[in-house]
Design a protein around this motif. Structure first.
Motif, short mmCIF file in Angstrom:
data_model
loop_
_atom_site.label_atom_id
_atom_site.label_comp_id
_atom_site.label_asym_id
_atom_site.label_seq_id
_atom_site.Cartn_x
_atom_site.Cartn_y
_atom_site.Cartn_z
N ALA A 92 15.01 10.99 3.47
CA ALA A 92 16.28 10.42 3.87
C ALA A 92 17.45 10.73 2.88
CB ALA A 92 16.31 8.70 3.69
N ALA A 93 17.24 11.09 1.64
CA ALA A 93 18.34 11.42 1.08
C ALA A 93 18.51 12.94 1.08
CB ALA A 93 17.95 11.03 -0.70
N GLY A 94 17.76 13.78 1.80
CA GLY A 94 17.83 14.93 2.14
C GLY A 94 17.03 16.00 0.85
N VAL A 95 16.51 15.39 0.13
CA VAL A 95 15.54 16.16 -1.00
C VAL A 95 14.45 16.58 -0.43
CG1 VAL A 95 14.61 16.05 -3.44
CG2 VAL A 95 16.59 14.56 -2.74
N ARG A 96 14.19 18.03 -0.45
CA ARG A 96 13.06 18.50 -0.01
C ARG A 96 11.79 18.52 -1.19
NH1 ARG A 96 13.85 22.32 4.80
NH2 ARG A 96 15.85 21.86 5.50
N PRO A 97 10.55 18.33 -0.85
CA PRO A 97 9.66 18.42 -1.91
C PRO A 97 9.65 19.72 -2.17
CG PRO A 97 8.76 17.35 0.37
CD PRO A 97 10.08 17.94 0.62
N GLY A 98 9.47 19.74 -3.76
CA GLY A 98 9.38 20.97 -4.42
C GLY A 98 10.75 21.96 -4.79
N ALA A 99 11.82 21.07 -4.30
CA ALA A 99 13.18 21.91 -4.25
C ALA A 99 13.69 21.50 -5.54
CB ALA A 99 13.82 21.54 -3.22
N ARG A 138 0.73 -1.26 -0.05
CA ARG A 138 -0.07 0.00 -0.01
C ARG A 138 0.86 1.16 0.10
NH1 ARG A 138 -4.03 0.21 4.66
NH2 ARG A 138 -2.20 0.30 5.90
N ALA A 139 1.88 1.26 0.83
CA ALA A 139 2.82 2.30 0.69
C ALA A 139 3.53 2.61 -0.42
CB ALA A 139 3.94 2.18 1.88
N ARG A 140 3.85 1.48 -1.19
CA ARG A 140 4.48 1.60 -2.50
C ARG A 140 3.67 2.04 -3.62
NH1 ARG A 140 7.68 -4.05 -2.46
NH2 ARG A 140 9.67 -3.15 -1.54
N ARG A 141 2.18 1.83 -3.52
CA ARG A 141 1.19 2.39 -4.49
C ARG A 141 0.64 3.63 -3.96
NH1 ARG A 141 -1.91 -2.14 -3.58
NH2 ARG A 141 -3.01 -1.51 -1.84
N ASN A 142 0.76 4.04 -2.85
CA ASN A 142 0.36 5.39 -2.59
C ASN A 142 1.54 6.46 -2.72
OD1 ASN A 142 1.37 5.71 -0.16
ND2 ASN A 142 -0.45 5.25 0.89
N GLY A 143 2.83 6.03 -2.87
CA GLY A 143 3.96 6.93 -3.07
C GLY A 143 4.51 7.23 -1.71
N THR A 144 4.11 6.67 -0.61
CA THR A 144 4.79 6.83 0.63
C THR A 144 6.32 6.51 0.66
OG1 THR A 144 2.64 6.56 1.69
CG2 THR A 144 4.77 6.76 3.18
N THR A 145 6.52 5.25 0.22
CA THR A 145 8.15 4.75 0.16
C THR A 145 8.86 5.74 -0.73
OG1 THR A 145 7.51 3.27 -1.51
CG2 THR A 145 7.42 2.41 0.53
N ALA A 146 8.51 6.28 -1.77
CA ALA A 146 9.25 7.40 -2.47
C ALA A 146 9.49 8.64 -1.77
CB ALA A 146 8.73 7.41 -4.04
N HIS A 147 8.43 9.00 -1.05
CA HIS A 147 8.66 10.26 -0.33
C HIS A 147 9.50 10.02 0.82
CE1 HIS A 147 7.44 14.10 1.41
NE2 HIS A 147 7.21 13.44 2.74
N LEU A 148 9.59 8.99 1.49
CA LEU A 148 10.29 8.61 2.66
C LEU A 148 11.60 8.55 1.97
CD1 LEU A 148 8.35 5.94 4.81
CD2 LEU A 148 9.08 8.38 5.27
N HIS A 149 12.00 7.76 0.87
CA HIS A 149 13.34 7.79 0.45
C HIS A 149 14.01 9.04 0.20
CE1 HIS A 149 13.96 3.50 0.35
NE2 HIS A 149 12.96 3.32 -0.30
N SER A 150 12.84 9.90 -0.46
CA SER A 150 13.53 11.48 -0.91
C SER A 150 13.87 12.31 0.44
CB SER A 150 12.65 11.94 -1.82
OG SER A 150 11.50 12.45 -0.92
#
Length: 111
Positions: free
Chosen positions: A104-111, A90-102
């Motif tokens: 963890a990598a220090g990428v801020r949303p919208g940056a 479910r987390a993979r389907r709704n994008g949660t895992t991708a958001h958590l990986h970003s």
């Protein structure tokens, strides 16, 4: 706090006088039980109305929900594995895992 009895109005509660102020209010209770090594657990949550009058407390529950896990290590292990697998999908389907990986990598949303 202890349950000292019950009748048609609800559960009678014993508590130190300074713990519960007089009056009526919504209240919730949580009860849980654990067996050795957490193999076989139970939980029940209730919401209701708490009335305190002249040092006597009465709790009248109106909703209740709970769960119980059987005291079997095999059943608990399989059930926990299936729930974890379902949650990960479910987390993979709704994008949660991708958001958590970003994150963890220090990428801020919208940056």
């Amino acid at each position: 706090m202890t349950v000292t009895g019950h009748d048609e109005t609800g559960l009678r509660l014993g508590a130190p006088p300074e713990l519960l102020p007089p009056g009526g209010r919504r209240a919730g209770f949580l009860a849980h039980a654990f067996r050795p090594q957490c193999v076989g657990v139970g939980m029940r949550t209730a919401t209701g109305w708490l009335t305190v009058d002249d040092g006597e407390a009465v709790y009248a529950p109106h909703t209740s929900v709970g769960m119980a896990a059987p005291p079997s290590r095999t059943v608990m292990t399989v059930a926990n594995g299936l729930l974890a697998k379902h949650g990960l999908r479910r987390a993979r389907r709704n994008g949660t895992t991708a958001h958590l990986h970003s994150l963890a990598a220090g990428v801020r949303p919208g940056a």
